[in-house]
Design a protein around this motif. Sequence first.
Motif, short mmCIF file in Angstrom:
data_model
loop_
_atom_site.label_atom_id
_atom_site.label_comp_id
_atom_site.label_asym_id
_atom_site.label_seq_id
_atom_site.Cartn_x
_atom_site.Cartn_y
_atom_site.Cartn_z
N TRP A 59 12.86 0.23 -1.89
CA TRP A 59 11.95 1.37 -1.76
C TRP A 59 12.69 2.62 -1.35
O TRP A 59 12.40 3.71 -1.83
N GLU A 60 13.67 2.49 -0.45
CA GLU A 60 14.46 3.67 -0.05
C GLU A 60 15.17 4.27 -1.25
O GLU A 60 15.19 5.49 -1.43
N ASN A 84 0.85 -1.19 0.00
CA ASN A 84 0.00 0.00 0.00
C ASN A 84 0.89 1.24 0.00
O ASN A 84 1.81 1.35 0.80
N ILE A 85 0.59 2.15 -0.91
CA ILE A 85 1.33 3.40 -1.00
C ILE A 85 0.33 4.53 -0.82
O ILE A 85 -0.68 4.58 -1.52
N LYS A 126 4.01 13.68 1.89
CA LYS A 126 4.56 12.54 2.62
C LYS A 126 4.11 11.27 1.90
O LYS A 126 2.92 11.07 1.64
N VAL A 127 5.08 10.41 1.54
CA VAL A 127 4.80 9.15 0.88
C VAL A 127 5.07 8.04 1.88
O VAL A 127 6.15 7.95 2.45
N THR A 128 4.07 7.19 2.08
CA THR A 128 4.22 6.06 3.00
C THR A 128 4.04 4.77 2.22
O THR A 128 3.06 4.61 1.49
N VAL A 129 5.00 3.85 2.35
CA VAL A 129 4.93 2.54 1.71
C VAL A 129 4.80 1.51 2.81
O VAL A 129 5.61 1.47 3.74
#
Length: 64
Positions: free
Chosen positions: A43-44, A7-8, A18-21
């Motif tokens: 992802w980083e 989920n992104i 702000k992007v949360t993975v």
Amino acid sequence: MAKYNSNITFQSLNGETKVTVKHEGWKGSEEWEQAKEWHVQAWEQVLSSLKSKLESGEGALCCK
């Protein structure tokens, strides 16, 4: 076959995004832990490149 979800989410915060993975469904074996660590590093790298590209036009949008 094992299943996991990615989920992104994008959230606007004070003029920034702000992007949360979040990955869910990982198992507890050593093989799964290695796969999870690979995904964290990938992802980083991808998000860092995306940030650079968006801010300065200099990012390479891929991971190694």
